[in-house]
Design an enzyme around this catalytic site. Structure first.
Site, PDB file in Angstrom:
ATOM      1  N   ASP A  12       0.824  -1.221   0.000  1.00  0.00           N
ATOM      2  CA  ASP A  12       0.000   0.000   0.000  1.00  0.00           C
ATOM      3  C   ASP A  12       0.853   1.264   0.000  1.00  0.00           C
ATOM      4  O   ASP A  12       0.632   2.175  -0.800  1.00  0.00           O
ATOM      5  CB  ASP A  12      -0.906   0.050   1.249  1.00  0.00           C
ATOM      6  CG  ASP A  12      -1.996  -1.014   1.218  1.00  0.00           C
ATOM      7  OD1 ASP A  12      -2.362  -1.466   0.117  1.00  0.00           O
ATOM      8  OD2 ASP A  12      -2.483  -1.382   2.308  1.00  0.00           O
ATOM      9  N   ARG A  93       0.146   4.247  17.243  1.00  0.00           N
ATOM     10  CA  ARG A  93      -0.298   5.256  16.270  1.00  0.00           C
ATOM     11  C   ARG A  93      -0.106   6.696  16.720  1.00  0.00           C
ATOM     12  O   ARG A  93       0.327   7.528  15.923  1.00  0.00           O
ATOM     13  CB  ARG A  93      -1.758   5.022  15.872  1.00  0.00           C
ATOM     14  CG  ARG A  93      -2.029   3.681  15.221  1.00  0.00           C
ATOM     15  CD  ARG A  93      -1.141   3.396  14.043  1.00  0.00           C
ATOM     16  NE  ARG A  93      -1.435   2.092  13.467  1.00  0.00           N
ATOM     17  CZ  ARG A  93      -0.590   1.375  12.760  1.00  0.00           C
ATOM     18  NH1 ARG A  93       0.629   1.814  12.531  1.00  0.00           N
ATOM     19  NH2 ARG A  93      -0.937   0.209  12.270  1.00  0.00           N
ATOM     20  N   ASP A 122      -7.195   2.500  12.751  1.00  0.00           N
ATOM     21  CA  ASP A 122      -5.930   3.231  12.669  1.00  0.00           C
ATOM     22  C   ASP A 122      -6.074   4.602  12.023  1.00  0.00           C
ATOM     23  O   ASP A 122      -5.418   5.563  12.413  1.00  0.00           O
ATOM     24  CB  ASP A 122      -4.874   2.387  11.957  1.00  0.00           C
ATOM     25  CG  ASP A 122      -4.432   1.213  12.826  1.00  0.00           C
ATOM     26  OD1 ASP A 122      -4.416   1.390  14.056  1.00  0.00           O
ATOM     27  OD2 ASP A 122      -4.120   0.148  12.290  1.00  0.00           O
ATOM     28  N   SER A 174      -2.123 -10.248   6.878  1.00  0.00           N
ATOM     29  CA  SER A 174      -1.782  -8.865   7.163  1.00  0.00           C
ATOM     30  C   SER A 174      -1.357  -8.814   8.622  1.00  0.00           C
ATOM     31  O   SER A 174      -2.092  -9.225   9.523  1.00  0.00           O
ATOM     32  CB  SER A 174      -3.004  -7.980   6.908  1.00  0.00           C
ATOM     33  OG  SER A 174      -2.943  -6.866   7.754  1.00  0.00           O
TER      34      SER A 174
HETATM   35  N1  ARG Z   1      -7.754  -4.210  15.951  1.00  0.00           N
HETATM   36  C1  ARG Z   1      -6.501  -3.764  16.426  1.00  0.00           C
HETATM   37  C2  ARG Z   1      -6.530  -2.277  16.723  1.00  0.00           C
HETATM   38  O1  ARG Z   1      -7.374  -1.612  16.261  1.00  0.00           O
HETATM   39  C3  ARG Z   1      -5.358  -4.152  15.530  1.00  0.00           C
HETATM   40  C4  ARG Z   1      -5.307  -3.427  14.231  1.00  0.00           C
HETATM   41  C5  ARG Z   1      -4.174  -3.929  13.408  1.00  0.00           C
HETATM   42  N2  ARG Z   1      -3.853  -2.916  12.456  1.00  0.00           N
HETATM   43  C6  ARG Z   1      -3.489  -3.177  11.219  1.00  0.00           C
HETATM   44  N3  ARG Z   1      -3.252  -2.152  10.458  1.00  0.00           N
HETATM   45  N4  ARG Z   1      -3.370  -4.390  10.772  1.00  0.00           N
HETATM   46  O2  ARG Z   1      -5.716  -1.764  17.445  1.00  0.00           O
END
Ligand code: ARG
Length: 400
Positions: A12, A93, A122, A174
């Site tokens: 990406d 983040r 995110d 992923s």
């Molecule tokens: N569900 C989790 C969170 O919101 C993990 C997210 C994983 N992020 C990703 N870009 N694969 O913190």
């Protein structure tokens, strides 16, 4: 136009570089890569960003600030989202957003860009943090704008432009990995009844392959922060790395859960936190010993609110800040040791001690040396029961 773009080197964010140039008036792209302990070759990422068309590539090791400024405060808070998730992604983040914004300011950029999807949490964390820290900066989310809806379309786009893309591995997972944990997503696991395939796990061994028997580990805390393992003082990075290794070998810290996302959907999440989960367990046990009952119970509610704020992308908010002040005040006496016993897939507390322990053996014992004055209990029963006695006499009717 100048854009600072969060860059991991994956598909990406690799596609994002030419796409941003084409769609934002031949914009100048600066990439930013923060290492939160995902174990990647930073120099290779820098070189790749430059080859892909960035004019400048910033890469830096953020493990120490990640642990000290974000992870440890959440550990002291006892913040686990929906009671389980250690939030390695959620906590990373805001730091990445802060650095993106700082780099944008240093380079006089007009915008920042990220590679988050429209369905995830995110994007919320990046964008709310960016709005808070730099209200004047524009935020671009190419994955919400472009019409490449499949991976194959992105691959074609990259190939047409001679952009290097990560070799499509056999594993179609992923993975969001850092020093505090790992999140794994893959097609097969969208069937909620299907067990995660054994090869999805990155940080933990299969408990069935754990060393035979068990081993002990003693974690030392100072004001709520882990500072030693088996008596040896270490910094936060060393402690977490060592815990990841030791506990990961025992298959400790695997989580498979249904979670409520900020954007309104439920998702199945598979996580690993071989250091995070046992450290939360140990920290919570030490608090049981040193916090008085009211503070302990009250703090548990604050922990939940704190976790929601972090998960919901509100790290940089006045409420998170104020709750943190409360939490830190409760941690003054959270100093001492907790002993864990590790065995296949399991970490269990087997001992705890603290110079500030509120446990009084004389009061607790049922043997010789009991200092508890039994006679005082009688008056307590009378006063404590009085309102219920009255209610029972006047209002309570019938059956139970
Ligand atoms: N569900 C989790 C969170 O919101 C993990 C997210 C994983 N992020 C990703 N870009 N694969 O913190």
């Amino acid at each position: 136009m100048k854009i600072v773009c969060a860059y991991s080197g994956g598909l990406d964010t690799s596609v994002m570089i030419p796409w941003l140039k084409e769609h934002y008036g031949d914009a100048e792209i600066i990439t930013y890569t923060g290492d939160l302990g995902q174990g990647e070759d930073l120099e290779a990422i820098r070189a790749k960003a430059l080859r892909t068309g960035a004019s400048h590539a910033v890469v830096e090791d953020l493990r120490r600030p990640f642990l000290d400024e974000f992870v440890m405060p959440a550990l002291r808070a006892g913040a686990l989202y929906e009671g389980r998730y250690h939030m390695h992604t959620s906590l990373g983040r805001p730091l990445l957003a802060r650095r993106l914004v700082e780099v944008a300011e240093e380079h006089g950029a007009d915008a920042i860009a990220h590679g988050c999807t429209a369905k995830g949490n995110d994007q919320v964390r990046f964008e709310i943090a960016a709005q808070t820290l730099a209200p004047h900066l524009r935020v671009i989310a190419p994955l919400r704008e472009w019409d490449m809806v499949t991976r194959e379309m992105e691959v074609d786009y990259a190939l047409e432009r001679n952009i290097e893309i990560p070799i499509t591995k056999e594993k179609p997972y992923s993975i969001d990995w850092n020093i505090w944990g790992c999140a794994i997503e893959c097609g097969e696991m969208e069937d909620l009844w299907a067990e995660p395939p054994e090869d999805v796990w990155q940080m933990t061994k299969d408990p069935a392959d754990a060393p035979k028997g068990s081993r002990e580990i003693v974690i030392g805390f100072q004001s709520g922060t882990p500072v030693s393992i088996d008596g040896e003082q270490m910094d936060s990075v060393q402690i977490v790395e060592m815990m990841n290794k030791i506990c990961g070998d025992y298959g400790v810290g695997r989580i498979d859960m249904i979670e409520n996302r900020v954007v309104g959907l439920k998702s199945r999440e598979v996580y690993e936190g071989p250091a995070a989960i046992p450290l939360h367990l140990a920290h919570a046990e030490l608090e049981r010993l040193v916090l008085d009952r009211s503070t302990a119970h009250y703090k548990a509610k604050i922990a939940q609110d704190f976790a929601d704020l972090v998960y919901d992308g509100l790290w940089f908010s006045p409420l998170r800040d104020s709750l943190q002040a409360f939490i830190e005040h409760t941690q003054r006496f959270v100093t001492g040791d907790v002993r864990l016993r590790l065995s296949a897939g399991l970490a269990q507390v087997t001992g705890r001690r603290s110079p500030y322990s509120l446990y009084d053996e004389g009061l607790a014992t049922y043997s010789d040396g009991d200092t508890f004055d039994r006679r005082t209990a009688e008056g307590f029963m009378a006063i404590y029961g009085l309102p219920y006695k009255t209610w029972g006499r006047v209002q309570r009717r019938g059956g139970y």
